[in-house]
Design a protein around this motif. Structure first.
Motif, PDB file in Angstrom:
ATOM      1  N   LEU A   1      -7.947  -3.467  12.302  1.00  8.06           N
ATOM      2  CA  LEU A   1      -8.045  -2.167  10.944  1.00  8.06           C
ATOM      3  C   LEU A   1      -8.500  -1.499  10.593  1.00  8.06           C
ATOM      4  O   LEU A   1      -8.280   0.556  10.333  1.00  8.06           O
ATOM      5  N   PHE A   2     -10.124  -1.704  10.007  1.00  3.45           N
ATOM      6  CA  PHE A   2     -10.947  -1.161   9.719  1.00  3.45           C
ATOM      7  C   PHE A   2     -11.522   0.085  10.940  1.00  3.45           C
ATOM      8  O   PHE A   2     -11.965   1.181  10.892  1.00  3.45           O
ATOM      9  N   ALA A   3     -11.173  -1.085  11.913  1.00  2.00           N
ATOM     10  CA  ALA A   3     -11.935   0.181  13.274  1.00  2.00           C
ATOM     11  C   ALA A   3     -10.985   1.526  13.579  1.00  2.00           C
ATOM     12  O   ALA A   3     -12.036   2.311  14.041  1.00  2.00           O
ATOM     13  N   LYS A   4      -9.602   0.951  13.287  1.00  2.00           N
ATOM     14  CA  LYS A   4      -8.733   2.158  13.436  1.00  2.00           C
ATOM     15  C   LYS A   4      -9.575   2.894  12.730  1.00  2.00           C
ATOM     16  O   LYS A   4      -9.367   4.247  12.343  1.00  2.00           O
TER      17      LYS A   4
ATOM     18  N   ALA B   1       1.315  -0.932  -0.266  1.00  2.73           N
ATOM     19  CA  ALA B   1      -0.189  -0.036   0.092  1.00  2.73           C
ATOM     20  C   ALA B   1       0.529   1.702  -0.108  1.00  2.73           C
ATOM     21  O   ALA B   1       1.388   1.239   0.865  1.00  2.73           O
ATOM     22  N   ALA B   2       0.651   2.078  -0.608  1.00  8.61           N
ATOM     23  CA  ALA B   2       1.272   3.211  -0.498  1.00  8.61           C
ATOM     24  C   ALA B   2       0.213   4.572  -1.166  1.00  8.61           C
ATOM     25  O   ALA B   2      -1.123   4.018  -1.420  1.00  8.61           O
ATOM     26  N   ALA B   3       1.063   5.813  -0.776  1.00 11.26           N
ATOM     27  CA  ALA B   3      -0.457   6.804  -0.456  1.00 11.26           C
ATOM     28  C   ALA B   3      -0.475   7.748  -1.446  1.00 11.26           C
ATOM     29  O   ALA B   3      -1.465   8.048  -1.970  1.00 11.26           O
TER      30      ALA B   3
ATOM     31  N   ILE C   1      -2.116  -0.027   6.520  1.00  6.34           N
ATOM     32  CA  ILE C   1      -2.560  -0.968   5.910  1.00  6.34           C
ATOM     33  C   ILE C   1      -1.374  -1.820   4.960  1.00  6.34           C
ATOM     34  O   ILE C   1      -1.207  -2.773   4.966  1.00  6.34           O
ATOM     35  N   GLU C   2       0.119  -1.713   4.991  1.00  2.00           N
ATOM     36  CA  GLU C   2       1.012  -1.920   4.651  1.00  2.00           C
ATOM     37  C   GLU C   2       1.370  -2.796   5.536  1.00  2.00           C
ATOM     38  O   GLU C   2       1.838  -3.828   5.640  1.00  2.00           O
TER      39      GLU C   2
ATOM     40  N   PHE D   1      -1.948 -10.724   6.003  1.00  2.00           N
ATOM     41  CA  PHE D   1      -2.374 -10.999   4.490  1.00  2.00           C
ATOM     42  C   PHE D   1      -1.354 -11.821   3.364  1.00  2.00           C
ATOM     43  O   PHE D   1      -2.026 -11.973   3.633  1.00  2.00           O
ATOM     44  N   ASN D   2      -0.246 -11.299   3.328  1.00  2.00           N
ATOM     45  CA  ASN D   2       0.382 -11.843   2.687  1.00  2.00           C
ATOM     46  C   ASN D   2       0.643 -13.062   3.123  1.00  2.00           C
ATOM     47  O   ASN D   2       0.313 -14.350   1.842  1.00  2.00           O
TER      48      ASN D   2
END
Length: 409
Positions: free
Chosen positions: A399-402, A222-224, A312-313, A320-321
């Protein structure tokens, strides 16, 4: 049918000749059956001679309006059971092989793995029992892929459970415009970006998706932003996560990958760079298919601000990976050519990327020097497929809660 069951045989014979003194008023089947039972009992049908039995049959047919065959069936039922009663309807059904607990377990597996295809789920269920020894999966371990879809339609199972930015093409003499040829070797990557949308002028995060063509080993980052300065560190971290040496790097013609900084990085690593050809939409089809089947399925289509790229990264790299490569089965394509030369892909074998990599001859020659087959096998066996999926899902929920807390603040 008032007082009609108490007539004597002489009265019944007279009635049959006249058929005027008694009127039939029954409307319900239960009432008819009750009257037939009382009549046969009162007349002691089982003791009567053949001629008297014939009289009683005609009498019952006249009073009830039933056919001769129907009356015979009711009398036979009376002689067998001692009464005539309405039979409950019993539908013929196949015996159930999979219990409600099995369906619940399938729902839990689909919830953890985000509902993979039938063959991929079949592979997971098989591995849970035969490789990880979980006795709960004993029946599901032998389920067929089509029947998985049948169970997903059941009520028990159902109870369980945007904006886009197009890639900008550029005309730059970087990378050779051709399709890569792995020739049975791992390390030839297909790479693409997935944008998480813009909202009110605020840029969304970019997901970088890299898939090895031979083994389907997948690394997501993931990248900004997808500018060169933001992308290079993410690419370096992603390339280090592949267990084998990277030999090829194939992308579309977007400027995020077709630029001098990326070309310099790949040249330093001695990686061949290629790019998609015009009017060949399948050149990067593997990465684009994984964009929808993996990234969109898990990360959704809603806007996620670019400021969350680092979190996310970290989720991708730590949870995930490893899940994608050690615990998520993929369909392995087999190309069939018919008599006219037309090619068609079929999928007979489903396996995790690690299982596919493990099947390659002389595996040690392809691995990075610091990695061994035993170390990769240890990582694969640290958790079962569903345990790894649940652990990944728990981390994703955090992660999604954050992200939602930051959005609400």
């Amino acid at each position: 049918m008032e007082n009609t069951e108490g007539l004597s045989l002489e009265q019944i014979r007279a009635f049959l000749q006249a058929s005027q003194e008694v009127r039939f008023e029954a409307t319900e089947r239960v009432e008819v059956y009750g009257w037939v039972t009382r009549t046969l009992c009162h007349q002691q049908y089982w003791k009567q001679k053949r001629e008297a039995k014939g009289v009683l049959r005609r009498y019952i047919a006249t009073m009830t309006g039933l056919s001769r065959a129907q009356v015979a069936r009711l009398i036979a039922r009376y002689q067998k059971d001692g009464q005539v009663k309405e039979r409950s309807y019993q539908r013929n059904r196949f015996a159930k092989r999979y219990t409600a607990a099995d369906v619940e377990l399938l729902g839990a597996v689909d919830e953890a793995h985000e509902t993979l295809s039938g063959p991929a789920t079949q592979k997971i269920l098989y591995r849970e029992y035969y490789e990880y020894g979980d006795a709960r999966y004993q029946r599901l371990a032998t389920i067929s892929a089509p029947h998985i879809y049948n169970l997903r339609k059941s009520s028990v199972y159902r109870k369980r459970r945007i904006a886009y930015q197009k890639t900008r093409p550029v005309q730059v003499a970087i990378g050779e415009r051709r399709r890569p040829s792995p020739e049975g070797k791992p390390g030839y990557l297909r790479i693409d970006t997935v944008h998480q949308g813009d909202r009110e002028g605020m840029k969304g995060v970019y997901h970088i998706n890299a898939v090895d063509e031979m083994t389907q080993w997948q690394v997501v980052g993931a990248a900004a932003q997808i500018s060169e300065a933001w992308l290079i560190p993410v690419l370096e971290a992603m390339l280090e996560q592949f267990p084998f040496r990277v030999l090829g790097f194939h992308s579309d013609n977007g400027s995020e990958f077709i630029n001098h900084n990326v070309a310099g990085l790949l040249n330093k690593l001695l990686v061949e760079q290629t790019k998609s050809r015009p009017r060949h939409s399948n050149d990067n089809g593997l990465a684009e298919a994984k964009n929808g089947a993996v990234i969109r399925k898990h990360m959704g289509y809603g806007h996620i601000a670019a400021e969350h790229a680092q979190a996310i990264e970290e989720f991708y790299q730590e949870h995930f990976n490893p899940y994608l490569n050690f615990h998520r089965p993929c369909g392995v394509p087999e190309t069939i050519v018919n008599a006219k030369g037309k090619q068609r892909r079929i999928y007979r074998w489903y396996a995790t990327p690690w299982e596919i990599l493990r099947q390659l001859p002389d595996l040690a020659r392809h691995l990075r020097p610091e990695l061994s087959e035993a170390e990769l096998e240890r990582r694969a066996n640290a958790q079962s497929d569903t345990q790894a999926a649940r652990s990944m899902q728990a981390s994703k929920q955090k992660l999604f809660a954050k992200i939602h807390r930051r959005r609400s603040a």
